[in-house]
Motif scaffolding. Structure first.
Motif, PDB file in Angstrom:
ATOM      1  N   ALA A 153       0.836  -1.206   0.000  1.00 16.01           N
ATOM      2  CA  ALA A 153       0.000   0.000   0.000  1.00 16.01           C
ATOM      3  C   ALA A 153       0.871   1.256   0.000  1.00 16.01           C
ATOM      4  O   ALA A 153       0.579   2.236  -0.703  1.00 16.01           O
ATOM      5  N   HIS A 154       1.957   1.231   0.785  1.00 16.85           N
ATOM      6  CA  HIS A 154       2.872   2.374   0.803  1.00 16.85           C
ATOM      7  C   HIS A 154       3.541   2.579  -0.560  1.00 16.85           C
ATOM      8  O   HIS A 154       3.753   3.723  -0.992  1.00 16.85           O
ATOM      9  N   MET A 155       3.878   1.483  -1.218  1.00 14.42           N
ATOM     10  CA  MET A 155       4.483   1.598  -2.543  1.00 14.42           C
ATOM     11  C   MET A 155       3.511   2.256  -3.524  1.00 14.42           C
ATOM     12  O   MET A 155       3.913   3.059  -4.368  1.00 14.42           O
ATOM     13  N   LEU A 156       2.218   1.926  -3.393  1.00 10.63           N
ATOM     14  CA  LEU A 156       1.224   2.569  -4.252  1.00 10.63           C
ATOM     15  C   LEU A 156       1.117   4.059  -3.944  1.00 10.63           C
ATOM     16  O   LEU A 156       0.933   4.878  -4.850  1.00 10.63           O
ATOM     17  N   TYR A 190       4.099   5.643  -5.486  1.00 15.31           N
ATOM     18  CA  TYR A 190       3.908   5.718  -6.943  1.00 15.31           C
ATOM     19  C   TYR A 190       3.026   6.903  -7.314  1.00 15.31           C
ATOM     20  O   TYR A 190       3.331   7.648  -8.251  1.00 15.31           O
ATOM     21  N   ARG A 191       1.917   7.080  -6.589  1.00  8.52           N
ATOM     22  CA  ARG A 191       0.998   8.174  -6.914  1.00  8.52           C
ATOM     23  C   ARG A 191       1.682   9.534  -6.743  1.00  8.52           C
ATOM     24  O   ARG A 191       1.488  10.448  -7.550  1.00  8.52           O
ATOM     25  N   ALA A 192       2.496   9.661  -5.685  1.00 13.85           N
ATOM     26  CA  ALA A 192       3.190  10.937  -5.463  1.00 13.85           C
ATOM     27  C   ALA A 192       4.215  11.206  -6.567  1.00 13.85           C
ATOM     28  O   ALA A 192       4.292  12.314  -7.110  1.00 13.85           O
ATOM     29  N   ALA A 234      -4.810   3.024  -9.937  1.00 10.56           N
ATOM     30  CA  ALA A 234      -5.859   2.009  -9.831  1.00 10.56           C
ATOM     31  C   ALA A 234      -5.511   0.774 -10.651  1.00 10.56           C
ATOM     32  O   ALA A 234      -5.710  -0.369 -10.213  1.00 10.56           O
ATOM     33  N   VAL A 235      -4.987   0.995 -11.860  1.00  5.74           N
ATOM     34  CA  VAL A 235      -4.574  -0.149 -12.687  1.00  5.74           C
ATOM     35  C   VAL A 235      -3.440  -0.910 -12.009  1.00  5.74           C
ATOM     36  O   VAL A 235      -3.428  -2.153 -11.986  1.00  5.74           O
ATOM     37  N   LEU A 236      -2.473  -0.198 -11.442  1.00  4.23           N
ATOM     38  CA  LEU A 236      -1.365  -0.840 -10.741  1.00  4.23           C
ATOM     39  C   LEU A 236      -1.862  -1.614  -9.533  1.00  4.23           C
ATOM     40  O   LEU A 236      -1.380  -2.719  -9.240  1.00  4.23           O
ATOM     41  N   HIS A 237      -2.843  -1.049  -8.837  1.00  5.64           N
ATOM     42  CA  HIS A 237      -3.428  -1.758  -7.692  1.00  5.64           C
ATOM     43  C   HIS A 237      -4.097  -3.042  -8.144  1.00  5.64           C
ATOM     44  O   HIS A 237      -3.988  -4.087  -7.489  1.00  5.64           O
ATOM     45  N   TYR A 238      -4.787  -3.010  -9.278  1.00  9.82           N
ATOM     46  CA  TYR A 238      -5.421  -4.226  -9.793  1.00  9.82           C
ATOM     47  C   TYR A 238      -4.374  -5.290 -10.126  1.00  9.82           C
ATOM     48  O   TYR A 238      -4.575  -6.486  -9.849  1.00  9.82           O
ATOM     49  N   ILE A 239      -3.254  -4.863 -10.688  1.00  4.48           N
ATOM     50  CA  ILE A 239      -2.185  -5.820 -11.005  1.00  4.48           C
ATOM     51  C   ILE A 239      -1.639  -6.458  -9.727  1.00  4.48           C
ATOM     52  O   ILE A 239      -1.381  -7.663  -9.679  1.00  4.48           O
ATOM     53  N   THR A 240      -1.470  -5.657  -8.669  1.00  4.28           N
ATOM     54  CA  THR A 240      -1.005  -6.223  -7.394  1.00  4.28           C
ATOM     55  C   THR A 240      -2.038  -7.195  -6.822  1.00  4.28           C
ATOM     56  O   THR A 240      -1.662  -8.198  -6.202  1.00  4.28           O
ATOM     57  N   ILE A 241      -3.320  -6.919  -7.032  1.00  3.15           N
ATOM     58  CA  ILE A 241      -4.361  -7.846  -6.582  1.00  3.15           C
ATOM     59  C   ILE A 241      -4.199  -9.192  -7.278  1.00  3.15           C
ATOM     60  O   ILE A 241      -4.259 -10.252  -6.647  1.00  3.15           O
ATOM     61  N   GLU A 270       0.440  13.614  -2.362  1.00  4.11           N
ATOM     62  CA  GLU A 270      -0.581  14.295  -3.153  1.00  4.11           C
ATOM     63  C   GLU A 270      -1.670  14.897  -2.268  1.00  4.11           C
ATOM     64  O   GLU A 270      -1.898  14.462  -1.142  1.00  4.11           O
ATOM     65  N   GLU A 271      -2.346  15.892  -2.823  1.00  7.73           N
ATOM     66  CA  GLU A 271      -3.399  16.586  -2.108  1.00  7.73           C
ATOM     67  C   GLU A 271      -4.755  16.264  -2.720  1.00  7.73           C
ATOM     68  O   GLU A 271      -4.849  15.772  -3.839  1.00  7.73           O
TER      69      GLU A 271
END
Length: 606
Positions: free
Chosen positions: A188-191, A194-196, A223-230, A295-296
């Motif tokens: 989760a931290h890596m995601l 990544y977003r930042a 979101a796509v990267l999160h799906y790949i991790t899933i 990110e904000e």
């Protein structure tokens, strides 16, 4: 195969009795539960669609959205440190309209409705299950007893496996579970990182479209990267299968569900409850490795980020997963047919034998089907329970989730039917009188749904800050403005002022007119020392009060609904009582018990 496993009967009722006669009660109960879940999703999908349509009516008429679209002179602080200029609030006009299309009063009512729906669904399923199981004469069947009986039949010297408990083993399991949770938190931290980083890179891109919509692009690619991790994290958890004992199956189901839950929802939890709240403020930003800012949220709110994340994950998960779930068995079946066919030199002989004996053709077709393992039904339950979690826990941010689940389930039922009848060998029929531990997991998800939706409305949504402004800080509180919208001035009130001279030298953004001395950012801080204002604490108290009231009311409604709807229909109870009464017959007067002459004997018919 003719009346059930066909796309032509997509909207017809399943023949659960025929499924039971062919596959056994365990498979039949799965399809009965899935069909009932899909049927009740009609009401949730309709309510979600009405909520979404109600939101579209305020797409352009919302007072808050209009203020953002008209803020042509409101200079906002840069969204990144390097090569990021100051920007005008009206640039986020479309984003603000989408946000307030999702985030409105109807969302609160829909969240309460879904809490009630989850309870009613489970209570009505209990009644449905009781009716079906009583019809099958399995209401008194004991799975553990039958399993022990089968073991004794196979081995007369079999000894039962006695219950044991090892504190050392439990400690090792606890440590491993904590390590696994730490791994998931690290993902989760890596995601988050990544977003930042992605936001900063998109901001610096020479492509105008990427730099202009950097935040949205970071959310979508995240979101796509999160799906790949899933997908990656799901596979290892299903490699280890438990033994067939029911208690071990239940324990295994709970462990795998918890693992899958954290895998699927880690990123959503961050967006819903942490995004934009731990990033600091201008002049004192929180940075990753001292370089990249977190990110904000947009001035219009963070709920749209959650909406985009859920929409992408649900669409990808349901479309790609269903395609692969069907294509892999189909391709495997075709390869088995090619591999198991007789060679060319004996082809003619084989065809003559099949023509003489049509049974051989059927036997060969069955032999060419894919192998089926005993826990394939476990995978189907797990997939549907995870989908049920998406449909209920964060539904306040994505009212269309029940509609997507409904469309998926209509396809899923017949896809599973086709797989089981045409692509896989038939499962060994097994008895069952309920769906097992999955019912307790669904009830736990119902409770999490109340907590999750309450937190989304209280923390992620702008519903509470807007209400606090209306009743405490708007012009309506000072004068009687019957013709004025009480949310007038909310945007200006929700933006704090930052002096540009207080920026760190290496983070000052270019592009600001020399006459401008200040920029705005989304927060409730004092313009002099940047501490929280009194309004921040009023909003904090209102969020906490709403969360407590919402969850207590929703949980009370759930408890009342659970009490009001009996688990077993009265007709079924009377049928069971009648059966028990008929199984007992009183002996005539001369048949007194030999040991107790004054007592009448009772005997069972069986």
């Amino acid at each position: 195969n003719e009346k059930w496993a066909r796309w032509g009967v997509l909207f017809k009722e399943q023949s659960i009795e025929a499924i039971r006669c062919y596959f056994g009660e365990k498979v039949a109960l799965y399809f009965a539960w899935l069909g009932w879940y899909t049927y009740l999703l009609l009401f949730a999908a309709l309510a979600g669609l009405v909520t979404f349509m109600a939101g579209t009516t305020v797409f352009s008429s919302s007072r808050v959205s209009k203020e953002i679209c008209d803020a042509n002179t409101t200079i906002m602080c840069p969204l990144c440190d390097q090569n990021c200029s100051f920007w005008v609030l009206s640039d986020t006009c479309t984003y603000a309209k989408v946000t307030h299309m999702i985030d409105n009063e109807a969302t609160v009512a829909f969240a309460m409705f879904m809490a009630l729906w989850a309870t009613v669904f489970l209570e009505l399923w209990k009644r449905k299950r009781a009716t079906v199981v009583t019809k099958w004469k399995l209401h008194e069947w004991d799975e553990d007893e039958e399993e022990l009986a089968l073991q004794l039949i196979n081995n007369l010297q079999h000894k039962p496996r006695w219950y044991q408990h090892s504190y050392f083993r439990s400690t090792v399991i606890l440590i491993l579970a904590l390590l696994l949770i730490m791994v998931l938190i690290g993902i989760a931290h890596m995601l988050v990182i990544y977003r930042a980083v992605a936001t900063a890179l998109f901001m610096q891109s020479e492509v105008n479209l990427l730099s202009k919509h950097a935040d949205t692009m970071a959310v979508m690619t995240g979101a796509v990267l999160h799906y790949i991790t899933i997908i990656i994290m799901t596979k290892p958890s299903l490699l280890i299968k438990p033994r067939t004992l029911s208690q071990q199956e239940n324990s295994f189901a709970v462990k795998i569900f918890i693992f899958q839950f954290f895998t699927n929802f880690s990123s959503l939890i961050y967006i819903a409850f942490f995004l934009g709240r731990i990033n600091g403020h201008p002049g004192h930003y929180v940075r990753i490795a001292g370089r990249w800012r977190l990110e904000e949220c947009h001035p219009s709110g963070c709920i749209t980020d959650l909406f985009i994340q859920m929409a992408i994950i649900m669409l990808l998960k349901q479309t790609i997963s269903n395609i692969m779930e069907y294509l892999i068995p189909l391709i495997s079946h075709q390869l088995r047919k090619k591999r198991k066919r007789p060679k060319k030199r004996s082809m003619m002989l084989g065809e003559e034998e099949e023509a003489e004996d049509p049974c051989k053709r059927k036997w060969l077709n069955n032999y060419e089907l894919n192998d089926v393992y005993i826990f394939s039904l476990f995978d189907e339950y797990l997939e549907m329970v995870i989908q049920y979690s998406f449909t209920t826990i964060f539904v306040a941010a994505f009212p269309l989730a029940p509609l997507l689940a409904l469309i998926n389930n209509i396809i899923e039922i017949h896809m599973d039917a086709i797989k089981m009848t045409r692509l896989h060998r038939r499962m060994v029929p097994r008895k069952a009188k309920d769906i097992g531990i999955w019912l307790q997991i669904l009830e736990a998800i119902g409770t999490l749904a109340v907590i999750g939706n309450g937190l989304v409305i209280a923390i992620t949504s702008d519903f509470i800050p807007v209400q606090v402004y209306k009743y405490m800080y708007s012009p309506c509180t000072r004068e009687n403005h019957t013709s004025m919208d009480c949310s007038t001035g909310y945007i200006n009130n929700s933006l704090s002022v930052f002096r540009i001279q207080d920026f760190e030298p290496h983070t000052r953004g270019p592009g600001l007119a020399p006459t401008e001395l200040c920029c705005r950012y989304r927060d409730y801080r004092d313009a002099n020392d940047y501490t929280y204002t009194v309004q921040f604490w009023h909003i904090f108290a209102a969020r906490l009060a709403f969360l407590i009231v919402f969850e207590h009311v929703a949980l009370c409604v759930k408890l009342i609904a659970a009490w009001y709807i009996p688990d077993v229909p009265q007709r079924v109870k009377n049928d069971i009582l009648k059966e028990k009464y008929e199984n007992l017959s009183i002996l005539p007067r001369e048949g007194l018990c030999p040991c107790f002459p004054s007592k009448l004997c009772l005997k069972r018919k069986d």
